[in-house]
Design a protein around this motif. Structure first.
Motif, PDB file in Angstrom:
ATOM      1  N   ASP A   1       0.891  -1.005  -0.128  1.00 19.85           N
ATOM      2  CA  ASP A   1       0.126  -0.006   0.077  1.00 19.85           C
ATOM      3  C   ASP A   1       0.909   1.418   0.038  1.00 19.85           C
ATOM      4  OD1 ASP A   1       1.051   0.195   2.616  1.00 19.85           O
ATOM      5  OD2 ASP A   1      -0.704  -0.304   3.610  1.00 19.85           O
ATOM      6  N   ALA A   2       0.173   2.381   0.207  1.00 19.91           N
ATOM      7  CA  ALA A   2       0.839   3.552  -0.034  1.00 19.91           C
ATOM      8  C   ALA A   2       1.984   3.842   0.990  1.00 19.91           C
ATOM      9  CB  ALA A   2      -0.090   5.048   0.212  1.00 19.91           C
ATOM     10  N   ARG A   3       1.668   3.323   2.352  1.00 18.89           N
ATOM     11  CA  ARG A   3       2.493   3.655   3.420  1.00 18.89           C
ATOM     12  C   ARG A   3       3.837   2.479   3.337  1.00 18.89           C
ATOM     13  NH1 ARG A   3       1.694   1.232   9.529  1.00 18.89           N
ATOM     14  NH2 ARG A   3       3.272   2.573  10.432  1.00 18.89           N
ATOM     15  N   LYS A   4       3.660   1.578   2.903  1.00 17.23           N
ATOM     16  CA  LYS A   4       4.709   0.637   2.493  1.00 17.23           C
ATOM     17  C   LYS A   4       5.653   1.032   1.304  1.00 17.23           C
ATOM     18  CE  LYS A   4       7.128  -3.119   2.652  1.00 17.23           C
ATOM     19  NZ  LYS A   4       7.974  -3.629   3.925  1.00 17.23           N
ATOM     20  N   ARG A   5       4.914   1.709   0.394  1.00 15.75           N
ATOM     21  CA  ARG A   5       5.752   2.467  -0.610  1.00 15.75           C
ATOM     22  C   ARG A   5       6.584   3.496  -0.178  1.00 15.75           C
ATOM     23  NH1 ARG A   5       1.390   2.865  -5.738  1.00 15.75           N
ATOM     24  NH2 ARG A   5       1.016   0.634  -5.820  1.00 15.75           N
ATOM     25  N   GLN A   6       6.001   4.174   0.863  1.00 16.05           N
ATOM     26  CA  GLN A   6       6.933   5.467   1.396  1.00 16.05           C
ATOM     27  C   GLN A   6       8.166   4.660   2.061  1.00 16.05           C
ATOM     28  OE1 GLN A   6       3.897   7.313   3.541  1.00 16.05           O
ATOM     29  NE2 GLN A   6       3.403   8.778   2.196  1.00 16.05           N
ATOM     30  N   ARG A   7       7.768   3.466   2.841  1.00 17.58           N
ATOM     31  CA  ARG A   7       8.844   3.002   3.499  1.00 17.58           C
ATOM     32  C   ARG A   7      10.198   2.652   2.684  1.00 17.58           C
ATOM     33  NH1 ARG A   7       8.270   1.976   8.825  1.00 17.58           N
ATOM     34  NH2 ARG A   7       9.714  -0.098   8.867  1.00 17.58           N
TER      35      ARG A   7
END
Length: 126
Positions: free
Chosen positions: A73-79
């Motif tokens: 998801d977007a949070r995983k992509r940011q990490r």
């Protein structure tokens, strides 16, 4: 590859090995595996020609909790992006190379069926 029974971490290691072997079979070179920093972890860092490829490997036993691809998801992509930036700062020799993010989703199959691999190249460029 037929997965051996094991806990989630063991299945994850098996999925990463399968993904790494597949990518090396496609001519890519392994630069790092399970590269960790305070911002996160990069499962595989590969070199595809002159492109540095950050590969997230996701494995799911069952589709009931959502597929492996949907779990990025977007949070995983940011990490992952933050960890990749840190990798490039620490490994300066790769910082001038083009980069991309790939996702390999591995669906664990029951019984003696081999696992299914779905490779999404340039997965974050949507």
């Amino acid at each position: 590859m037929i997965f051996r029974r094991g806990n989630a971490q063991e299945l994850g290691r098996q999925a990463e090995s399968l993904a790494c072997e597949h990518l090396q079979g496609q001519g890519m070179r392994l630069l790092a595996r399970n590269w960790r920093c305070r911002r996160g972890e990069l499962d595989l860092v590969m070199l595809d020609g002159d492109t540095v490829v950050f590969v997230e490997v996701r494995c799911r036993r069952h589709e009931a909790w959502g597929g492996a691809l949907e779990s990025v998801d977007a949070r995983k992509r940011q990490r992952l992006t933050a960890a990749a930036e840190h990798f490039l700062q620490q490994e300066a020799r790769w910082s001038r190379h083009p980069c991309r993010f790939d996702v390999i989703a591995v669906q664990h199959s029951a019984g003696d069926s081999p696992a299914q691999l779905n490779w999404i190249s340039n997965a974050f460029d949507t």
